[in-house]
Structures are given as structure tokens and as C-alpha cells.
Design a protein around this motif. Structure first.
Motif, PDB file in Angstrom:
ATOM      1  N   ALA A   1       1.191  -0.927   0.144  1.00  0.00           N
ATOM      2  CA  ALA A   1      -0.067  -0.263   0.385  1.00  0.00           C
ATOM      3  C   ALA A   1       1.065   1.642  -0.182  1.00  0.00           C
ATOM      4  O   ALA A   1       0.046   2.294  -1.031  1.00  0.00           O
ATOM      5  CB  ALA A   1      -0.842  -0.734   1.020  1.00  0.00           C
ATOM      6  N   TYR A   2       2.372   1.066   0.458  1.00  0.00           N
ATOM      7  CA  TYR A   2       2.766   2.885   0.985  1.00  0.00           C
ATOM      8  C   TYR A   2       4.160   2.107   0.997  1.00  0.00           C
ATOM      9  O   TYR A   2       4.249   0.951   1.766  1.00  0.00           O
ATOM     10  CB  TYR A   2       2.256   3.953   1.221  1.00  0.00           C
ATOM     11  CG  TYR A   2       2.151   3.376   2.959  1.00  0.00           C
ATOM     12  CD1 TYR A   2       0.794   2.514   3.799  1.00  0.00           C
ATOM     13  CD2 TYR A   2       2.837   3.505   4.040  1.00  0.00           C
ATOM     14  CE1 TYR A   2       0.333   2.059   4.510  1.00  0.00           C
ATOM     15  CE2 TYR A   2       3.267   3.473   5.798  1.00  0.00           C
ATOM     16  CZ  TYR A   2       1.524   3.167   5.475  1.00  0.00           C
ATOM     17  OH  TYR A   2       1.504   2.592   7.194  1.00  0.00           O
ATOM     18  N   ILE A   3       5.560   2.847   0.657  1.00  0.00           N
ATOM     19  CA  ILE A   3       6.691   1.416   0.879  1.00  0.00           C
ATOM     20  C   ILE A   3       6.963   3.221   2.250  1.00  0.00           C
ATOM     21  O   ILE A   3       6.862   4.106   2.097  1.00  0.00           O
ATOM     22  CB  ILE A   3       7.152   2.372  -0.810  1.00  0.00           C
ATOM     23  CG1 ILE A   3       6.685   0.970  -1.286  1.00  0.00           C
ATOM     24  CG2 ILE A   3       8.655   1.829  -0.713  1.00  0.00           C
ATOM     25  CD1 ILE A   3       7.735   1.402  -3.340  1.00  0.00           C
ATOM     26  N   GLU A   4       7.454   2.040   3.124  1.00  0.00           N
ATOM     27  CA  GLU A   4       8.415   3.051   4.099  1.00  0.00           C
ATOM     28  C   GLU A   4       9.891   2.217   3.807  1.00  0.00           C
ATOM     29  O   GLU A   4      10.403   2.230   5.408  1.00  0.00           O
ATOM     30  CB  GLU A   4       7.432   2.974   5.138  1.00  0.00           C
ATOM     31  CG  GLU A   4       6.913   2.038   5.431  1.00  0.00           C
ATOM     32  CD  GLU A   4       5.763   2.639   6.721  1.00  0.00           C
ATOM     33  OE1 GLU A   4       6.185   3.786   7.473  1.00  0.00           O
ATOM     34  OE2 GLU A   4       5.015   1.786   7.060  1.00  0.00           O
ATOM     35  N   THR A   5      10.317   0.488   4.266  1.00  0.00           N
ATOM     36  CA  THR A   5      10.607  -0.195   3.785  1.00  0.00           C
ATOM     37  C   THR A   5      12.485  -0.552   2.815  1.00  0.00           C
ATOM     38  O   THR A   5      11.365  -0.461   2.005  1.00  0.00           O
ATOM     39  CB  THR A   5      10.524  -1.357   4.650  1.00  0.00           C
ATOM     40  OG1 THR A   5      10.330  -2.550   3.970  1.00  0.00           O
ATOM     41  CG2 THR A   5       9.756  -1.045   5.830  1.00  0.00           C
ATOM     42  N   ARG A   6      13.333  -1.366   3.060  1.00  0.00           N
ATOM     43  CA  ARG A   6      13.629  -0.921   2.215  1.00  0.00           C
ATOM     44  C   ARG A   6      13.787  -2.274   1.371  1.00  0.00           C
ATOM     45  O   ARG A   6      13.425  -2.236   0.100  1.00  0.00           O
ATOM     46  CB  ARG A   6      15.295  -1.713   2.825  1.00  0.00           C
ATOM     47  CG  ARG A   6      16.686  -1.282   3.713  1.00  0.00           C
ATOM     48  CD  ARG A   6      17.332  -1.478   4.066  1.00  0.00           C
ATOM     49  NE  ARG A   6      18.018  -0.236   5.006  1.00  0.00           N
ATOM     50  CZ  ARG A   6      17.812  -0.612   6.612  1.00  0.00           C
ATOM     51  NH1 ARG A   6      16.431  -1.064   6.839  1.00  0.00           N
ATOM     52  NH2 ARG A   6      17.589   0.445   7.345  1.00  0.00           N
ATOM     53  N   PHE A   7      12.829  -3.221   2.163  1.00  0.00           N
ATOM     54  CA  PHE A   7      11.962  -5.225   1.428  1.00  0.00           C
ATOM     55  C   PHE A   7      11.034  -4.481   0.472  1.00  0.00           C
ATOM     56  O   PHE A   7      10.478  -4.934  -0.751  1.00  0.00           O
ATOM     57  CB  PHE A   7      11.476  -5.223   2.462  1.00  0.00           C
ATOM     58  CG  PHE A   7      11.468  -6.909   1.248  1.00  0.00           C
ATOM     59  CD1 PHE A   7       9.629  -7.025   1.985  1.00  0.00           C
ATOM     60  CD2 PHE A   7      11.889  -7.721   1.044  1.00  0.00           C
ATOM     61  CE1 PHE A   7       8.985  -7.719   0.757  1.00  0.00           C
ATOM     62  CE2 PHE A   7      11.365  -8.616   0.388  1.00  0.00           C
ATOM     63  CZ  PHE A   7       9.651  -8.629   0.035  1.00  0.00           C
ATOM     64  N   GLU A   8       9.962  -3.562   0.835  1.00  0.00           N
ATOM     65  CA  GLU A   8       8.999  -3.050   0.607  1.00  0.00           C
ATOM     66  C   GLU A   8       9.490  -2.291  -1.131  1.00  0.00           C
ATOM     67  O   GLU A   8       8.344  -2.272  -2.029  1.00  0.00           O
ATOM     68  CB  GLU A   8       8.906  -1.536   1.439  1.00  0.00           C
ATOM     69  CG  GLU A   8       7.403  -2.740   2.530  1.00  0.00           C
ATOM     70  CD  GLU A   8       6.306  -1.406   3.617  1.00  0.00           C
ATOM     71  OE1 GLU A   8       7.234  -0.355   3.417  1.00  0.00           O
ATOM     72  OE2 GLU A   8       5.985  -2.322   3.849  1.00  0.00           O
ATOM     73  N   SER A   9      10.504  -1.058  -0.708  1.00  0.00           N
ATOM     74  CA  SER A   9      11.275  -0.929  -2.190  1.00  0.00           C
ATOM     75  C   SER A   9      11.661  -1.588  -2.774  1.00  0.00           C
ATOM     76  O   SER A   9      11.688  -1.540  -4.025  1.00  0.00           O
ATOM     77  CB  SER A   9      12.476  -0.291  -1.521  1.00  0.00           C
ATOM     78  OG  SER A   9      12.814   0.384  -3.124  1.00  0.00           O
ATOM     79  N   LEU A  10      11.918  -2.649  -2.471  1.00  0.00           N
ATOM     80  CA  LEU A  10      12.817  -4.274  -3.137  1.00  0.00           C
ATOM     81  C   LEU A  10      11.752  -4.472  -4.409  1.00  0.00           C
ATOM     82  O   LEU A  10      11.465  -4.737  -5.555  1.00  0.00           O
ATOM     83  CB  LEU A  10      13.008  -4.832  -2.676  1.00  0.00           C
ATOM     84  CG  LEU A  10      13.605  -6.534  -2.813  1.00  0.00           C
ATOM     85  CD1 LEU A  10      14.506  -7.200  -1.658  1.00  0.00           C
ATOM     86  CD2 LEU A  10      12.719  -7.218  -3.560  1.00  0.00           C
ATOM     87  N   VAL A  11      10.786  -4.917  -3.787  1.00  0.00           N
ATOM     88  CA  VAL A  11       9.069  -4.966  -4.684  1.00  0.00           C
ATOM     89  C   VAL A  11       8.580  -3.933  -4.987  1.00  0.00           C
ATOM     90  O   VAL A  11       8.654  -4.644  -6.809  1.00  0.00           O
ATOM     91  CB  VAL A  11       8.108  -5.188  -3.654  1.00  0.00           C
ATOM     92  CG1 VAL A  11       6.951  -5.430  -3.890  1.00  0.00           C
ATOM     93  CG2 VAL A  11       8.865  -6.629  -2.897  1.00  0.00           C
TER      94      VAL A  11
END
Lengths: 250, 250, 250, 250, 250, 250
Positions: free
Chosen positions: A42-52
Motif C-alpha cells: 500500500a505504501y513503501i516505507e522500508t527497504r524490502f517494500e522498496s525492493l518489491v
């Protein structure tokens, strides 16, 4: 010219905020198209979420290849930005990169206002990747848990203004960067109330990218931003495979 | 203990090299399992290729969640490493990270020997991410195009040895890091012929990870390496979604 | 394998703490021997005290040369560590170095908890020597004067836990390093009460050193970590002179 | 005023060179006394040799405490300098420190000319300790093995001048630092033949120290350069113990 | 020897403070002459004001060329210092540069006490230009608006002493730099009340410059601090033009 | 919008080159006006020459205050840029600043091609001031003495192209910055012959500035880029004095 703005997260409400500010910022004659990541968070706030988000954004850019003059990776933290610059043969910018480059012309030290504490570490690392970390005065964030990512601006406008004043009074900021696609447009709304210039990721991105497209830089055929070398691959979306397999002649 | 070693590229020949060296390096009682990325490219030498490898590696790690005590991201350049550390609740290391931490205890300045010129920029950025860039004496690479990624060691053994000697004689290296999964095991073979300690990514990773697993560090519940916050998502592989949605209690 | 752990200060009570934690951390089959500096000060918290501890530690290492597979310089701040790495032909690690290398695999930014304010400057400089200073979020210390260096853990356990929580909440630490041989083992005791991984110098050193010994790196014959060149000397302890005069053949 | 110049190595021939240049550099009214390390090695070019020299220099400084207004640690690489600054209540400078501070007022980037390749790594680390590493253009050294440390100047004068010209032509040096006590005075001899200012460690040290003594800075009673706290010790030379045990009142 | 001290601002009251402290600091036999900028602003606290002061100072130095053995640019922030070093064939120092070089020999980390908040940014940039930024513990300033630049010392003596203590207690300063020509001499007055060494710009400059003049460094004929190349110019004061047009032979 | 482009050197031939490229780069609707420094030197390649150019440029900007929406300081090395940003209430950019910000979006590491060896030091320092020094791969320059600054492009086109290829092949440049107003437009001419994107100072400046003017950032009323505080001054050109004395209300 036509600019494709890709939202690396799956929230249509955020895409709407991005689209509104992008269109407000665009020059006459610039067509803006916004696409939302087809998979991710839903929103990106971590490194992993950014990777996806990086992979999702790459897929979208590949699918629409040839239909745009430039791309904006529209999340602060610039998911996959450097990889996508390798992949495409048109200019690509990210919200953080564009904010930094704009802020750097308006002052020496800048502070970032962010929407959550978790996000601060990832933003810091994004700034460090640009090597402008020594010009970062501080990062301050909302401490409260977010109710709804699409309404963060209304819910927290006063607190965000207070953070802005803190970075000027206490942290020595010459410029404020209001960070994050969910805050797109907030800079425009509160700018007249603040004592230093305020920079917003979406408007900076559109402006920087229009400039790059006008400069019409050549796509590298050597160096580390040339297209990745053609090599065997498997299991990639067809559009991505097509891009990777095409040989660009000089 | 059981260690899952994930090859972020799709080359089974490289996975074989990795597996051989990993098993040679493991302590008695350590079980090694190697998995190959189900999608991606033949070998990773650019930022974009790393971006794809990062996502593929995350998917594999999620699928096999709960079956290992630690994970090695087995490509130099550590695709997705920091994001995967957030995702999992066991220790995760990468080839570059482990090589750097090992080399750093054997000397002050180290050089990296790489398999292609294109790869040098991405390696440099990986080292810079660790903030050990100031201890990097040089990166030297084979200049010749690679015929076959799985046979690079045999084809170029002499040239690689020459590069090793150059970094000691000319660049001031106290330690040599032979970089890249395709070169797994080469350090072991030529070590006796070189005048300084040689570090290899796979053996360093296994060693570092065994140590971490024995130290049994707690998974962070605060800070930027805690699991990503639970939030809406879409279109992710089921295993990944399961991991992201599970709430770890303190 | 056999590991010699040298306490650079003269306090037997500290040596006892070190020995207990070292043995708890060692793998089956690893023999631990602890030696205490024959001259010097009760505990090391300044650069000068470290200078003296460096020489004392070198003398002990030389006296027992040939009886160990690796050495731990067991004071945070690593007195004489780089010089002793030159001198010996086996791997040598220090508490700070090992803590940093371990912490660096568990997070991006780490904080150090120290036993006295005076010690903070010296610790900071030790971290800077590794070039990881940019990853140091903060150093916090007990402010109270120490009654008895051997009982600091019991006397100040609550205050130390409070400092640990502060560095996570306020300073952005992903990992906590509890620093100093007098605090050996404290990490193990309070780890379950803290929200991020905790690293302790002694257990990290044993783990890192075991790994290095297993990797069996070659002693450098070139570069700046080769043995010091043979040259005239005077007035050194016989064991040290013997080591300096022996020519290692390649 | 009276200045004690301590040679951290045991070579009387080097002490003679130091003494000659120190006296040539001193202002009228400044008395120079030179002492040679009572134990240690013939010349210092590695970290370990510096560690020994640091302790020897501390012992000499303690023995003669109260008989001087300032101390020069007369080896490039400044063995034990920061620790000795803590120990004494008068200003203390080192050859590298003084050279850097002088060179920094004569240009932006400087190069160091050294007597052996082995020594380069240690010099680099000494410069990095000052945080002026980014202003170091290069370090170049004689490659030939030294026949006799006391005659290095005569034997290699031409080669040293060639190195000086190389750092200006090729490395962008604004200033040349001719490093090492064995080269004391060489700067003075060849200065007129070189196209940029040349700095020598001994003359810079005497000049800097005279200036500091005239400024008469107060000895710190707080902060990290105050005297080490009084604490139990054992086995130290009596003079050192006396210094460590004396309480300086504010 | 004769030293010309140039005040880059137009305040005669500040010139008087500078002159008093310069004469108190000078060695017997050193003649001090103070000149005030003929145009510019009352006191310099911003980059633009420094830009004007730089040109005014250059004009004064050119007018009096040949009448001095060295020059002090007597404003903290060193307006035009590097350019003036190029221009003249004698040593030139600035208040910040000299303070930093002096402070760096008295401790590892230093703090700067300044007269206004506005000035802090410019001081920080001046320290960064020297590359000693990593040794700057903090900059603290008076917050109150200045009534009269010439009487700042008397008006704010207590507040300045409080700031000095804060940087030691809270910021880890080993040394305090009291910055700014208007504070010339304050260090001398309050030094006995402070727990660490205090450095003042004017006394440091005189001391450093006397040392340089005694060392008699050669004017560069190559490198970036040689005189600017002779080239067409227009509209410059006659004295400046004469200096720029004279060809210095080697 | 109207942009004032100020040439800080006195060469009308250079102003002509600047004007041609500026007009080629401008968007429809952007009016370009070029002014030449009324005093100063023929071309700026040293710090001192930049100091003079800074003052001349400030005078021109002040004289024409109110007649433009933004200013370009049109010399690489950005003479006086930060001070002029303080002074004016419209956006101001410099050739280096704009080149860096543009290059930074096209690659990670960039090299600068310069017109003379003398200029390299000053360019390096300008890049360091932006804190992007770590992204500077190299600076290469013409070695030959310049015959005529206005004809440098024609005289040296082949040599300049060779330098461009060297920085890609040997120095790892992803982007080339062709530096210096005398080379204005050269990037445009040879771009198709080079394997990486090429950036030119004038076209980057116009593009960046147009973007900033469209973003319409507020003039700071706090922080270090607010107008210099009103204070007594003397001997300044009337236009400058008027600007400094006007109080901007919020």
C-alpha cells in the motif's frame, strides 16, 4: 513531450495525489500519464517494500516502453531508480533524486519531513546513495501511526507545519524537502507559511525531467548506465525480456 | 544448523560451483541447501539485473521460510540483502558483506578482483553502501568477454592470478577479495601462490553466517530492520504475502 | 583449535568475566586460554592507557607464541590490534573490530553503550579507524563514577538497560553494541528484554576468530600486514625479539 | 623555553640528524634537548614498530617530566602522540601532525615523500587519523632497500628530488612533505630546486611547538585530553607511575 | 619581521580589538600593522558579506605589497584567503585556518563559539573547506541580537562563558575555539575559568604566521598556489593590476 | 520569463559563446540577456581570479536588480554563487552547480573535461563544496597553453574528444561534463560521437533555472540564505548598497 509517472505502490488514492500535482507542475505541451504498480504494498516505507516496488515499477516501464519520453519513479526513496536508468533509453528520475537536486540549488543544507518514523532510515540511505548525506541537516517525521495513507495531508497538516518550523529553527535547514508521494502537493499548499523554500518530490521530478528531455541526452552505450548486456534469461514478463534482448546500436 | 544458500541468478552451473564451495566451507553439523533463482538472468553484473535478482531471491526465501536457520544471498553485490534482512527472522548475509567483514579483520585496505569491467561500478556501490569505501584500494577486472560463466575459473586462472599480484604490487592491497559466485572456490585453489590473504565470498558467507547463527541474535521488533509493518498488499506470491502478514510478537 | 584471549588491563576480576563469556561462546573443540597483562592499569578508558595496554599485550602474545591458533585482544578500543596483526602469523581480532563486523551484518546503524564518559572519545576514534564511523548512530555511557570495575554489571544493570532503550528510541540504532570487557556477558543476560539485536565484544570476538581460523588465511608476506622487516633492535623482551628476528619464508 | 625532542627509535645517527635540524630551526632563546628511545627498533616503518616506539617515548617523557616546556615526538607517524598529550601537562607535537598543520597553510593538497614502500600504509593511516586524508594528493616512496638509515639522504638525494617533481607534475601537489626523521633537514637542502613549498617534520615541529608554548594553553581538566584518571596500576616504570598518580588541581 | 593584519570589515572598533590582541601575541621583534577594509560592511557573518570582504582585503594587500613579510586575513571565515595566498608571494593565514591548525594540536575534537546564529552556517562551511569538518564537535552561538559589534565581549561575557562550558559538557569538545575578530582577546581573559584549552583566532594567526615566516617557505611557481597566470585584465585597482602582471622568476 | 546570464570574466568573445548556447537552450518564451563583467580578468582559472569575478558579478546583478526572474553565474567554478544566492530574491544558478545536478541524474560517476591544467584544482574544490566529490571520477584537461580563449573549441576539438573517450575508458565515467564557459556549446557539437551522455554548463544552467523559476520557490526569510542582515556599510556601488539596505518583509 509525454511523461510516464509510475507509482511503485498499489494505492490508487496515492496515484491520484501524484497525478494532480504532476499535472499542476507540468509545462504546457507536456502530457502526463500515471500508472499504478500492479502488485506490491500500500505504501513503501522500508527497504524490502522498496525492493518489491522496484520490480513492479520495472515491469510497468517495460510494458509501456516506447510510449513516453521520460519516466518518473514516483516514490520517495526512488525504488529501483538506478536499475531502471540502465534499462531504459530515455531519462528517468525519482522523487528523492529530483528533490535533492532542486534543494541543492536553493541552499546548502536541507531537511526532510517524512510521514513515518520507520521511513526515516530508508530515506537517509537514499540520500547517502547520492553522496549528499553531508548536506542533510535532519530528517523529522510524524510520530503518530497513519490512519489512511491517502488522507495523511489533511489529518496532519498542522503537525507537518510544526515539523517544518522545527527543522529551520533547530536543525539549520536552508531548504525543506517534504517527502513522499502521499504528501504530493502539500508543499504547494503551505509554502507561503514557511520561512524557507519548500521542495516537493513530484513537482521537482516533473520539472527536472522536462529539463532533461529538452536537453535530450544520449543513451549511454558504454559505462555502467548502458543497457545491461544481452544474456540468457528466464521467467521474465515478455515486455521486460524484449527490452533486455534488444541490442541498441550506436 | 541448516543454511539455505540462494543463487540470485538462473545459472545451474554457477549454483553447482557455489554448492561445492559452501559444503567445503561448512562446519561438521551444518547442512547446506542451495536454491537457484526461478527467474532472472544468467549472471548479475548490473544494477538492474541485481534488482530482478533481489525479487527472485526474496520469493525463494519466502517459499522455504521456516526450513532454515540462516540465508546466504549468493551473489557478489548482495542483491536485495538489506530488504531480505527486514523480511526474515533469521540472520541473512551476502557475499560482499561477508567478504568485507572478513577482509576487514585481515588488513586495512583490500582490493576486489572481478570477472567483468561492467561489474566494477556495481561492486563499488555495494562497498560504498557498507561505508567501507575508503578501505577499498582498487577493483580490477578481467577485460576479456566471458565465454561461459560456469567455466570462467579455468579459462582465466592465469589472468586472475596476474590481477591478484597487481593489486598487491601497485594498489597497496593488504587483502584480496576474489569476487563473484562464478569464482567460488578460486581463492582456495590459488591461495598458496599469492603473497597476501585471499578472501572468497562463499566461504566467508558460510563462516560468518555459522557464527551469527551460533550467536543467535534476536530478531528486531523496533528499528529499521524489524519486519515491515503489516499493511494491505496485492499480487504477491502467496509465500511472500504470508510472511508479510504474520505479526511477530515480542 | 586453541585461542589465547589477552586482557590488556591488569584486573583479574575482568579477566574472570572475559573467561566466563569466552568459554560460553566457544564451539565444542575450541580451547580458551585467558592471560592478564603483567603490567598496566586497572581498566583502559583513555588513549594513553591503551598505548600501555598495547605493549603489554604484545609482550604476552610473544611469550606464548606458537601455543595458539589465534588471539583475541580483549579490550574494547582494541589496544595495539593492528600492530599485533603485523607481528603474529595467526589471525588476531579485537573486541571493537569483532563487534563492528558482527553488528554490521545485523543492521545498518549501531550504537555503543559504554561504561564511562571518558571512554567515549576513545571508542569513537576506534570506530573511525575502521571507517565505519558513518554507521555509528551514537555512543551513550554511564555517567556515574565506577565503584568497582569488576562489579559494574550488577551495580548498573538497570541504567544500562535504560541506555539501550534510549539508543533505539532516540538515536535510530538498529543494533546495540555493549562495549567493554567489564561488560562481558551482559548482552547475553539482558538480550531478551531489548527490542533490537545486542552484540557483545567477547562473544563476537570468539565467533569471528573461530571463523577466521577455520578459513585458515595465509600470513601476508607482502603488503603492510607482513611481519615487520628484520632490523636492529635493543632492549626488548627476549620473546618479542625472537619473533621480530625470525624470517618467515614464503 | 626548553623543548625535549624524543626519537622513538634507537638509532643515534637519526637522533643526530634530528638534533641538527632542530637546533637550526629553533628561535634564539629556545633550548633543544634530544633523547633517544632506550629500547625499540632501528627505525619505525610499521604499526607494530610504532606501538613499541610509543611506549618507549612515553617512558622517556615521564623520566624527564618537569624539565621541559614542550615535547616533540620525533618520528613521522607520530607514535603514541595522542596518548602522550593526555599524559603530559605541556604541549606535545609530532612530526606528521606538525607537517600537516604547516602544509595546510601553504596549499590545499599535499603529497608525502617517504623513505620506504612499507612505511606508506602507516603514514596514510596517520594522515587519516587527523581527518586530512582528503587533502592528501599522494604518497610516493623510495623503492630501493635502505642500506643505512643514517645516510639515506646522501645515498638517495637525486631519487628523492625526482619523487618531489613527480608529485607536483602528476599528482597535483601544492606542497611537498618530506617525511621521516631520517630525512630531517633534506627539505632545507633541496628546497631551492623545487617548484612548490617543501615542509619538513622536524622544523615544522619545532616551529609549531614554540608557537604553542608561547600561546601557553591550559592543560585540560575535562574532556578526553585531561590526564588519565587515577586508578590502580602495576609494573610501570616509577616515573610513569608518578605521573599517572599525581592529581592536577584546577 | 613585519606582519600586515587586514580587517576585512569596515569597523574601526573591531580593528582596535584586533590590533590590541595581535600586539599582545607578537614576539619581540615582530612589527604589527593593522589596516581596515576601505569598503564593505560593519561585520561579516554571511557568504555574501565575505565575498565583498575578500575583494576589499585583496585590494589592501596589493596596495601595501612589498611592505610586509606576511599577512593575516583577520576575519573568522577567512574571506578570500585561498585566493590571496595565490596572489601574494609571502605566507598568508586566516583566523579560522590558524585556529583550526592550533586547536588540532591540542585535542581531537573542537567546538566553535560564535557571536550570532547567522554566522554558524558560514563558519561550518569554512571548516568543511579545510576538510576538518569531522573533528568539529559543534558550533554554538549567542542567540541575542548584537547591540554593538565593538562591545560584544563586555555585553555578553557571561553568556559566552556558559556556551564554553556547554560545548565541553554536552558536545564532547576537547578544545574551544572562540571565533570572530570582535571576540579577539576574549580567550585570553576567560581562559583560566574554563576546563579545556581555549583558542583565539588573532593570537593563533600571529603565532602561526610568525612560524611560517621563520620557516621561509618558497613561493610556488607550479601547482595551484602559484601566482595566477598573466593575462589580459581590466578595471582593477592599479596595485592589483601591477601584482597580477608581474612575472615572478624561479 | 527573463534570465540574466552574467559572464564573470571580461572577454566579450566568451560572452558571445555563452549567449549563443544559452539562446539555443532556452525554452520558447524565455528571454535571455547576457552581461559581461565590467572589470576582472580575461578568463577565470584560479581561486583569486574567481574572487574578483565574484565581486564583479555581484555588482552587475545588483545594477540590474528587478529586471530578471533568475540569474546564471556563467563561469565554471561558480564565482560567488552562494553569496549571490543570499543577495538576490530570485533563483541563481552556476555552471558547475547546474552541470553537477544534471549529470547526477544521468549516471553515478562523472568526469570533468577542462581547458587548462591550472583550472583543475579550482574545479575540484568547487565540486567538493557541493559534497559530490565522491562521485567525481576524474578531471582531465588540455595540457597545451591556450592561444586564444575565444577559439579554444576549434583549436582543440580533436584533443577534447580524445579526453572524453579517456574518461570513459580509463576513469569509469558514466557522464562527461565539458566544463567552462569558453567551451559552451561544444557538448552539443560532439555529443553524437561520444559513448556516454555529455553535459554542458550553459545549457544545464538555462534548463535548471527555467525549472526553478517555474517552481517559484520562496525567498528565504530565515536560515543562511536569507538576505544578509541590514547593517552599516561603506564604499559599495549604489546598486549594491540599495539591495543590502532594503528590508524584505515576509
Amino acid at each position: 513531450m509525454k511523461i510516464l509517472v509510475i507509482n511503485p505502490n498499489i494505492s490508487e488514492s496515492v496515484s491520484a495525489l501524484i497525478e494532480a500535482e504532476a499535472k499542476r507542475s507540468a509545462s504546457p505541451g507536456t502530457e502526463i500519464e500515471v500508472a499504478t504498480a500492479p502488485f506490491g504494498v500500500a505504501y513503501i516505507e522500508t527497504r524490502f517494500e522498496s525492493l518489491v516496488g522496484a520490480y513492479a515499477t520495472s515491469c510497468v516501464a517495460a510494458e509501456r516502453a516506447g510510449t513516453y519520453d521520460g519516466v518518473v519513479v514516483a516514490a520517495f526513496g526512488d525504488p529501483g531508480l538506478q536499475g531502471i536508468k540502465e534499462l531504459l533509453d530515455v531519462p528517468v528520475v525519482g522523487l528523492t533524486e529530483a528533490s535533492l537536486m532542486t534543494a541543492a540549488t536553493l541552499g546548502q543544507r536541507f531537511s526532510i519531513i517524512a510521514i513515518s518514523p520507520r521511513i526515516k532510515a530508508w530515506y537517509r540511505e537514499t540520500v547517502e546513495r547520492s553522496h549528499l548525506g553531508n548536506r542533510l541537516a535532519s530528517i523529522r517525521a510524524l510520530e503518530e501511526p497513519l490512519r489512511d495513507i491517502g488522507s495523511v495531508q489533511q489529518d496532519y497538516a498542522e503537525r507537518l507545519k510544526a515539523l517544518c518550523n522545527e527543522v529551520v529553527e533547530n536543525d539549520g535547514a536552508d531548504v525543506i524537502i517534504i517527502a513522499g508521494a502521499p504528501l504530493a502537493g502539500l508543499a504547494r499548499e503551505i509554502r507561503h507559511e514557511l520561512p524557507v523554500p519548500v521542495v516537493d518530490g513530484v513537482s521537482s521530478s516533473i520539472t527536472q525531467l522536462e529539463g532533461l528531455i529538452r536537453l535530450n541526452p544520449k543513451k549511454a552505450t558504454k559505462g555502467s548506465f548502458a543497457q545491461p548486456p544481452v544474456k540468457p534469461n528466464r521467467g521474465l514478463p515478455e515486455a521486460l525480456e524484449r527490452l533486455l534482448s534488444s541490442r541498441k546500436t550506436d
